[in-house]
Design an enzyme around this catalytic site. Structure first.
Site, PDB file in Angstrom:
ATOM      1  N   LYS A  74     -23.760   0.378  10.994  1.00 20.71           N
ATOM      2  CA  LYS A  74     -22.561   1.220  10.985  1.00 20.71           C
ATOM      3  C   LYS A  74     -22.943   2.567  11.600  1.00 20.71           C
ATOM      4  CE  LYS A  74     -19.139   2.892   7.573  1.00 20.71           C
ATOM      5  NZ  LYS A  74     -18.749   2.799   6.144  1.00 20.71           N
ATOM      6  N   SER A 149     -14.183   1.097   5.275  1.00 27.07           N
ATOM      7  CA  SER A 149     -14.431   1.759   6.535  1.00 27.07           C
ATOM      8  C   SER A 149     -15.501   1.074   7.389  1.00 27.07           C
ATOM      9  CB  SER A 149     -14.856   3.200   6.296  1.00 27.07           C
ATOM     10  OG  SER A 149     -16.083   3.250   5.583  1.00 27.07           O
ATOM     11  N   SER A 173     -16.011   0.369   0.893  1.00 23.95           N
ATOM     12  CA  SER A 173     -16.127   0.200   2.338  1.00 23.95           C
ATOM     13  C   SER A 173     -17.065  -0.888   2.841  1.00 23.95           C
ATOM     14  CB  SER A 173     -16.525   1.523   2.976  1.00 23.95           C
ATOM     15  OG  SER A 173     -15.387   2.315   3.112  1.00 23.95           O
TER      16      SER A 173
HETATM   17  N1  GLN Z   1     -11.175   3.492   1.469  1.00 25.27           N
HETATM   18  C1  GLN Z   1     -11.846   4.462   0.658  1.00 25.27           C
HETATM   19  C2  GLN Z   1     -11.644   5.832   1.245  1.00 25.27           C
HETATM   20  O1  GLN Z   1     -10.915   5.944   2.164  1.00 25.27           O
HETATM   21  C3  GLN Z   1     -13.294   4.126   0.563  1.00 25.27           C
HETATM   22  C4  GLN Z   1     -14.067   4.480   1.768  1.00 25.27           C
HETATM   23  C5  GLN Z   1     -15.528   4.142   1.663  1.00 25.27           C
HETATM   24  O2  GLN Z   1     -15.951   3.389   0.792  1.00 25.27           O
HETATM   25  N2  GLN Z   1     -16.305   4.760   2.541  1.00 25.27           N
HETATM   26  O3  GLN Z   1     -12.183   6.799   0.798  1.00 25.27           O
END
Ligand code: GLN
Length: 484
Positions: A74, A149, A173
């Site tokens: 990532k 994400s 994420s």
């Molecule tokens: N979807 C969650 C957010 O927008 C989690 C994101 C993540 O785990 N990086 O914060």
């Protein structure tokens, strides 16, 4: 050759001389060439580096399970000499002078980095639509999001471009995109894997973990990246058990908790059915199903959306146009440079979080918002503590729905946030959790989440592995882009 049958197969192929590391890299690059113009998972392909590394390894074959095998990261993990953007305009052109510990460990294991993967900007989002760079498509249906994400990581693995990738998980994420793309995603306990070199979003929640085709692969990768790192004082000094040896397939007598709070009406019918069938399957394997309660679950989302933005507002203060990446031009003075750089450099969701976080931390509001959110966080962790008196593992859907369509949730941030109702409590409590494919609903993958006791990734992996072997759902191959 393909990447779906797991790392052990590839390793055996390398050991027997049936294939070389260069073959694997070549195959990975070929797949990227063939499908990534549509999937758009990769923001950077390190083809030259990968080829030369593979050529070196071909001469000097080595024993490790990951040696000679391609992987991708990532794009919020620092890679020395390779651009690291966090899918943000503000980091465009940033080339880190060092690598994240997790990346370094995979390199030390002689894994071969083939590239960096798309994500929601600074890991804020659940669909990868917040990337400032491009839109990643779900390999199961190109009209759908891959989740986020770590959407690029899940899509790259699901589309067979790499055998595994690393993602990061602050509120879901790793698990949510893994569920949407039909692959395995593991978020380790907070502190199990070093965060050194992971660009910080919410430092008390962030964790790095693997996205793979099989549970055994998740065990193999975790084995390599876990452990204390003196460069991350929040990483824990604890023995790392032999995760691979623990995959016995035997879960007789294991107590699995079902929390009613995770089976609310918000869970889509097809998702509920698939997860319930998986629970029955684990019962047939000899596990005992126990009802448990996590009464503060309903407050998790509110607490998270104060704590995560609060930490983000502080972490993101460093992007000032002076030290990293992008700097606005045509500015009048220093203040103007900060303002323009940040206005142009950050996307809408990132700005929203910085505003919310700054507000929640400001004097006069701190007690009402930030402090209370921290108190709720404690209550949530206590719920889990109490439940783990009676059970060894807790099961839930990973997400309330399967992958949704582009644009479906971008207009209303709250509906996007709802996607993480099953995953966010786990980060607040710091616990480990895994998402495993457990079938399809209307042709799209469903993920089952298993949550474990603090630092007990071993039991999680064993349970997920036993289920996977019995159910035969992994690895699932998408028809690349079209579904009936
Ligand atoms: N979807 C969650 C957010 O927008 C989690 C994101 C993540 O785990 N990086 O914060």
């Amino acid at each position: 050759m393909d990447f779906y049958s797991g790392l052990r197969k590839l390793h055996q192929g390398l050991m027997s001389g049936e294939m070389t590391s260069s073959d694997l890299v070549h195959f990975s690059l070929e797949q990227i060439e063939a499908v990534d113009s549509q999937v758009q998972a990769f923001v950077t392909v390190t083809d030259e580096l990968a080829k030369s590394q593979a050529a070196k390894l071909d001469v000097r074959r080595s024993e490790g399970l990951l040696a000679g095998i391609p992987f991708a990261l990532k794009d919020n993990m620092c890679t020395q000499g390779v651009e690291t953007t966090c899918a943000s305009r503000i980091l465009k052109g940033y080339i880190p002078p060092y690598s994240a510990t997790a990346a370094r460990k995979l390199e030390a294991a002689e894994g071969i980095l083939v590239g960096k993967l798309n994500m929601d900007e600074f890991a804020m989002g659940s669909s990868t639509e917040n990337s400032a760079l491009m839109k990643t498509h779900n390999p199961w249906d190109y009209d759908c999001v891959p989740g986020g994400s770590s959407g690029g990581s899940a899509a790259a693995v699901a589309a067979g471009m790499v055998p595994y990738a690393l993602g990061s998980d602050t509120g879901g994420s790793i698990r949510q995109p893994a569920a949407f793309c039909g692959v395995v995603g593991l978020k380790p306990s907070y502190g199990r894997v070093s965060r050194f070199g992971l660009v910080a979003f919410a430092s008390s929640l962030d964790q790095i973990g693997p996205i793979t085709h099989t549970v055994e692969d998740a065990a193999i990768v975790l084995q390599e990246i876990a452990g204390k790192d003196r460069r991350d004082s929040t990483s824990v000094e604890r023995e790392v058990p032999d995760y691979i040896a623990g995959l016995t397939g035997d879960i007789r007598g294991l107590r699995i908790g079902v929390a009613k709070e995770y089976f609310s009406p918000a869970i889509e019918e097809g998702v509920r059915t698939a997860v319930e069938a998986a629970i029955l399957q684990m019962q047939r394997l000899g596990a005992t199903i126990v009802e448990v309660s996590l009464p503060h679950t309903a407050y998790a989302l509110s607490a998270y959306y104060l704590i995560a933005p609060a930490e983000a507002s502080s972490n993101l203060a460093r992007y000032d146009g002076v030290r990293y990446g992008y700097r606005a031009e045509g500015v009048e003075n220093l203040l103007d440079m900060y303002r323009k750089t940040r206005s142009i450099g950050f996307g809408a969701e990132v700005k929203r979080r910085i505003l919310v976080g700054t507000y929640a931390l400001s004097s006069g509001y701190y007690d009402a918002y930030y402090k209370r959110a921290q108190q709720v966080r404690t209550l949530i962790a206590m719920d889990f503590d109490a439940a783990f008196h009676d059970v060894d593992v807790i099961v839930s859907p990973t997400t309330p729905t399967t992958a949704f369509r582009f644009g479906e949730k971008t207009k209303d941030p709250l509906t996007m946030y709802m996607n993480d109702i099953c995953t966010i409590p786990v980060n607040l409590a710091g616990l480990p959790a895994i998402s495993v494919p457990c079938g399809l609903s209307d042709g799209l993958p469903v993920g089952m989440q298993l949550i474990g006791r603090m630092y007990d990734e071993a039991t999680l992996l064993k349970t997920a592995h036993a289920y996977e072997q019995a159910a035969g759902f992994a690895p699932m191959r998408p028809a690349l882009g079209v579904h009936a």
